[in-house]
Motif scaffolding. Structure first.
Motif, PDB file in Angstrom:
ATOM      1  N   ASP A  50       0.808  -1.222   0.000  1.00 39.87           N
ATOM      2  CA  ASP A  50       0.000   0.000   0.000  1.00 39.87           C
ATOM      3  C   ASP A  50       0.838   1.268   0.000  1.00 39.87           C
ATOM      4  N   VAL A  51       2.045   1.181   0.570  1.00 39.61           N
ATOM      5  CA  VAL A  51       2.923   2.349   0.706  1.00 39.61           C
ATOM      6  C   VAL A  51       4.339   1.959   0.298  1.00 39.61           C
ATOM      7  N   LEU A  52       4.991   2.807  -0.487  1.00 38.65           N
ATOM      8  CA  LEU A  52       6.374   2.564  -0.904  1.00 38.65           C
ATOM      9  C   LEU A  52       7.205   3.801  -0.578  1.00 38.65           C
ATOM     10  N   VAL A  53       8.284   3.589   0.208  1.00 38.27           N
ATOM     11  CA  VAL A  53       9.198   4.673   0.561  1.00 38.27           C
ATOM     12  C   VAL A  53      10.598   4.296   0.084  1.00 38.27           C
ATOM     13  N   VAL A  54      11.217   5.176  -0.691  1.00 34.71           N
ATOM     14  CA  VAL A  54      12.587   4.959  -1.161  1.00 34.71           C
ATOM     15  C   VAL A  54      13.456   6.077  -0.619  1.00 34.71           C
ATOM     16  N   ASN A  55      14.574   5.716   0.018  1.00 35.19           N
ATOM     17  CA  ASN A  55      15.511   6.747   0.461  1.00 35.19           C
ATOM     18  C   ASN A  55      16.894   6.522  -0.153  1.00 35.19           C
ATOM     19  N   ALA A 104      21.621  10.888  -2.386  1.00 37.27           N
ATOM     20  CA  ALA A 104      22.395  11.726  -3.305  1.00 37.27           C
ATOM     21  C   ALA A 104      22.103  11.469  -4.776  1.00 37.27           C
ATOM     22  N   PHE A 105      20.950  10.888  -5.085  1.00 35.71           N
ATOM     23  CA  PHE A 105      20.564  10.682  -6.481  1.00 35.71           C
ATOM     24  C   PHE A 105      19.045  10.697  -6.554  1.00 35.71           C
ATOM     25  N   SER A 106      18.493  11.687  -7.241  1.00 30.50           N
ATOM     26  CA  SER A 106      17.036  11.847  -7.282  1.00 30.50           C
ATOM     27  C   SER A 106      16.581  12.187  -8.703  1.00 30.50           C
ATOM     28  N   PRO A 107      16.506  11.168  -9.580  1.00 27.94           N
ATOM     29  CA  PRO A 107      16.134  11.407 -10.984  1.00 27.94           C
ATOM     30  C   PRO A 107      14.636  11.628 -11.148  1.00 27.94           C
ATOM     31  N   THR A 108      14.262  12.003 -12.352  1.00 27.03           N
ATOM     32  CA  THR A 108      12.851  12.142 -12.726  1.00 27.03           C
ATOM     33  C   THR A 108      12.580  11.271 -13.951  1.00 27.03           C
ATOM     34  N   PRO A 109      11.544  10.403 -13.946  1.00 25.23           N
ATOM     35  CA  PRO A 109      10.640  10.092 -12.833  1.00 25.23           C
ATOM     36  C   PRO A 109      11.405   9.561 -11.611  1.00 25.23           C
ATOM     37  N   SER A 110      10.729   9.586 -10.477  1.00 23.27           N
ATOM     38  CA  SER A 110      11.366   9.207  -9.217  1.00 23.27           C
ATOM     39  C   SER A 110      11.735   7.731  -9.188  1.00 23.27           C
ATOM     40  N   LEU A 111      12.615   7.385  -8.275  1.00 28.62           N
ATOM     41  CA  LEU A 111      13.018   5.986  -8.100  1.00 28.62           C
ATOM     42  C   LEU A 111      11.848   5.135  -7.595  1.00 28.62           C
ATOM     43  N   THR A 112      10.925   5.748  -6.848  1.00 24.01           N
ATOM     44  CA  THR A 112       9.737   5.001  -6.431  1.00 24.01           C
ATOM     45  C   THR A 112       8.918   4.598  -7.661  1.00 24.01           C
ATOM     46  N   SER A 113       8.786   5.519  -8.606  1.00 22.73           N
ATOM     47  CA  SER A 113       8.031   5.223  -9.831  1.00 22.73           C
ATOM     48  C   SER A 113       8.697   4.115 -10.631  1.00 22.73           C
ATOM     49  N   ARG A 114      10.022   4.077 -10.578  1.00 19.34           N
ATOM     50  CA  ARG A 114      10.753   3.023 -11.304  1.00 19.34           C
ATOM     51  C   ARG A 114      10.417   1.642 -10.734  1.00 19.34           C
ATOM     52  N   ILE A 138      -1.282   3.094  -4.929  1.00 14.07           N
ATOM     53  CA  ILE A 138      -0.180   2.994  -3.979  1.00 14.07           C
ATOM     54  C   ILE A 138       0.321   4.395  -3.640  1.00 14.07           C
ATOM     55  N   LYS A 139       0.654   4.606  -2.367  1.00 12.39           N
ATOM     56  CA  LYS A 139       1.185   5.884  -1.916  1.00 12.39           C
ATOM     57  C   LYS A 139       2.716   5.793  -1.918  1.00 12.39           C
ATOM     58  N   THR A 140       3.371   6.684  -2.668  1.00 14.61           N
ATOM     59  CA  THR A 140       4.828   6.613  -2.819  1.00 14.61           C
ATOM     60  C   THR A 140       5.491   7.869  -2.257  1.00 14.61           C
ATOM     61  N   TYR A 141       6.666   7.663  -1.649  1.00 15.86           N
ATOM     62  CA  TYR A 141       7.434   8.756  -1.058  1.00 15.86           C
ATOM     63  C   TYR A 141       8.906   8.560  -1.405  1.00 15.86           C
ATOM     64  N   ASN A 142       9.527   9.608  -1.917  1.00 14.06           N
ATOM     65  CA  ASN A 142      10.939   9.546  -2.295  1.00 14.06           C
ATOM     66  C   ASN A 142      11.730  10.498  -1.392  1.00 14.06           C
ATOM     67  N   ILE A 143      12.590   9.946  -0.526  1.00 15.72           N
ATOM     68  CA  ILE A 143      13.345  10.748   0.440  1.00 15.72           C
ATOM     69  C   ILE A 143      14.773  10.936  -0.068  1.00 15.72           C
ATOM     70  N   SER A 144      15.245  12.180  -0.087  1.00 22.56           N
ATOM     71  CA  SER A 144      16.625  12.440  -0.515  1.00 22.56           C
ATOM     72  C   SER A 144      17.297  13.390   0.467  1.00 22.56           C
ATOM     73  N   GLY A 145      18.633  13.400   0.437  1.00 21.51           N
ATOM     74  CA  GLY A 145      19.403  14.338   1.233  1.00 21.51           C
ATOM     75  C   GLY A 145      19.488  14.063   2.720  1.00 21.51           C
ATOM     76  N   MET A 146      19.009  12.918   3.187  1.00 26.44           N
ATOM     77  CA  MET A 146      18.959  12.656   4.631  1.00 26.44           C
ATOM     78  C   MET A 146      20.149  11.835   5.134  1.00 26.44           C
ATOM     79  N   GLY A 147      21.020  11.387   4.243  1.00 26.41           N
ATOM     80  CA  GLY A 147      22.258  10.725   4.646  1.00 26.41           C
ATOM     81  C   GLY A 147      22.070   9.370   5.293  1.00 26.41           C
ATOM     82  N   CYS A 148      23.019   9.036   6.165  1.00 23.98           N
ATOM     83  CA  CYS A 148      23.082   7.699   6.749  1.00 23.98           C
ATOM     84  C   CYS A 148      21.936   7.397   7.716  1.00 23.98           C
ATOM     85  N   ILE A 182       0.324  -2.385   4.394  1.00 28.47           N
ATOM     86  CA  ILE A 182       1.656  -2.946   4.195  1.00 28.47           C
ATOM     87  C   ILE A 182       2.520  -1.897   3.505  1.00 28.47           C
ATOM     88  N   ALA A 183       3.688  -1.644   4.074  1.00 31.29           N
ATOM     89  CA  ALA A 183       4.601  -0.641   3.527  1.00 31.29           C
ATOM     90  C   ALA A 183       5.948  -1.272   3.198  1.00 31.29           C
TER      91      ALA A 183
END
Length: 472
Positions: A130-135, A138-148, A159-169, A190-191
């Motif tokens: 139901d939910v997809l989160v990708v972190n 340092a790489f955030s292309p378009t379309p997003s990696l979640t869409s890929r 599906i609810k998708t979230y693409n997190i960038s810049g947050m490091g380790c 389910i996520a």
């Protein structure tokens, strides 16, 4: 009249039971269960051995003797072995000219292997997510990696998708926190959390020592997790989330600036790791523990600590100096410590702060040796080591802590729902760990650099390359 009173009493009782059931149901639906996870093991042709490292360093013609000595010093201190992995463009000698396709290939190799593995392992279909989160920081292309990922696995349209960038380790635990908060408003959800880092566009080819460190520490890796708040899946899940605390001290300039992506004086982009990093890490760590300790430690430990602290301060005011400042005993509320494998210095600092033993830090040190610093996914390799060593039993608590740019410190406490015995990526090598008294392979092959001078380094390098077959 009596009948009316009986009816009202019955209705009131039923309504009270309904409210209790509703509250209990809400509490169950807002819990977060870790169904399972997998870590990524790249193919063997992507391994960085000591000779491969030598060839990579040799290709950077701007390095002089001070830079050679610095790199040797840092990699010996790093605690990293010679079975870690890097992207293909670096192995192929194209680190100075990475392409967009190189970066996508690095991601696809991880996505395609690990996401497929987790679906097969859990027998959960892509359509169930139901939910997809990708972190990927340092790489955030378009379309997003979640869409890929959605496109490849033909996931549902809603599906609810979230693409997190810049947050490091620390991004992996941030993603878990995001999922936990989503669960508060969605039942039986389910996520999937996909956690990694992109090395291809971020390999540093300059001579700034504070930016060369990232090349020494960071390696390819990744992890994928499935989480749910469905009470029916509790018995299937490996662990239950008990507590999660996030700390961000980015309002302080020195903390914000100690880790960042920037250009050096020559205009070459890389990750800067400043001298203020240890200080920022200690500050964030301390703040995080202030909020975490009351949530995970037994009252007895907290009361004992308060008493000892008050006694220490009273004696200090009286001028009595033979009292040691008390520390909280985190082992009174935690069974296992899953530390971010960011480097030997990071592990040492956390171990000192928490009063941990060699046994407690073994999983993080062995993860660093085998896999290097795989950024946000490193925690899951550490957890995998604990599983492979059969350390975690039903009811045990597992404490995770990570640090990231910003500057952030995030921590989480899990409770095991059953005995955990999965070997995952450690299966073919767990028997040789822990490694005791390892002779560092880099000092064996490159220790001679410390004896060189500016006048002799050039001839010595040429002789070394002929002896070991490193091609310039």
């Amino acid at each position: 009249m009596e009948l009316l009173l009986q009816t009202l009493t019955t209705l009131l009782l039923l309504y009270s039971l309904y409210l209790i059931w509703k509250f209990y149901s809400y509490k169950l639906s807002t819990k977060c269960y870790l169904i399972d996870y997998v870590c990524f093991k790249p193919s063997s042709d992507r391994q960085i051995t000591t000779l491969t490292s030598g060839a990579i360093i040799d290709r950077n013609k701007s390095l002089g003797l001070p830079e050679y000595k610095f790199l040797l010093k840092m990699i010996i201190r790093s605690g990293i072995g010679e079975e870690t992995y890097s992207p293909r463009n670096i192995i192929e000698g194209r680190e100075e000219s990475p392409t967009f396709d190189d970066a996508m290939l690095e991601m696809d190799e991880f996505f395609n292997a690990s996401v497929d593995d987790l679906f097969a392992k859990t027998k959960i279909a892509p359509s169930d997510v139901d939910v997809l989160v990708v972190n990927i920081s340092a790489f955030s292309p378009t379309p997003s990696l979640t869409s890929r990922i959605v496109r490849r696995h033909k996931m549902r349209d809603d599906i609810k998708t979230y693409n997190i960038s810049g947050m490091g380790c620390s991004a992996s635990l941030i993603a878990v926190d995001l999922v936990k908060n989503i669960f508060k408003s969605r039942k039986k959800t389910i996520a999937m959390v996909v956690s990694s880092e992109s090395m291809v566009p971020n390999w540093y080819c300059g001579t700034d020592q504070s930016m060369m460190l990232s090349n020494v520490l960071f390696r390819s890796g990744g992890s994928v997790m499935l989480l749910t708040n469905d009470p029916a899946m509790q018995n299937k899940a490996k662990m239950t989330l008990r507590c999660l605390v996030r700390t961000n001290i980015g309002s302080q300039d020195d903390s914000y600036n100690c880790v960042m992506q920037k250009e050096d004086d020559a205009g070459i982009v890389g990750f800067y790791l400043g001298k203020g990093l240890p200080k920022a890490a200690v500050r964030a760590f301390t703040e995080n523990l202030k909020h975490l300790a009351p949530k995970i430690l037994p009252y007895r430990e907290l009361i004992t600590y308060i008493y000892r602290l008050a006694r220490y301060r009273a004696n200090k005011l009286k001028g009595i100096k033979n009292f040691v400042k008390p520390k909280l005993n985190f082992k009174s509320g935690v069974d296992h410590f899953c530390l971010h494998a960011g480097g030997a210095a990071v592990i040492d600092a956390v171990a000192t702060g928490l009063g941990l033993s060699k046994y407690d830090t073994e999983p993080a040190r062995m993860t660093l040796h085998r896999w290097g610093n795989t950024s946000a996914s490193s925690l899951w390799y550490v957890l995998g080591y604990m599983e492979a060593k059969r350390r975690i039993n039903k009811g045990d608590t597992v404490f995770m802590i990570s640090f990231g740019a910003g500057f952030e410190c995030n921590s989480v406490l899990w409770e095991a729902n059953k005995d955990l015995t999965d070997c995952d990526v450690w299966e073919d090598c767990i028997n040789k760990y822990p490694i005791q008294d390892v002779v560092n392979p880099y000092i064996e092959k490159y220790g001679w650099v410390n004896d060189e001078s500016e006048e002799t380094i050039s001839d010595s390098l040429e002789a070394f390359k002929k002896n070991v077959g490193v091609i310039s």
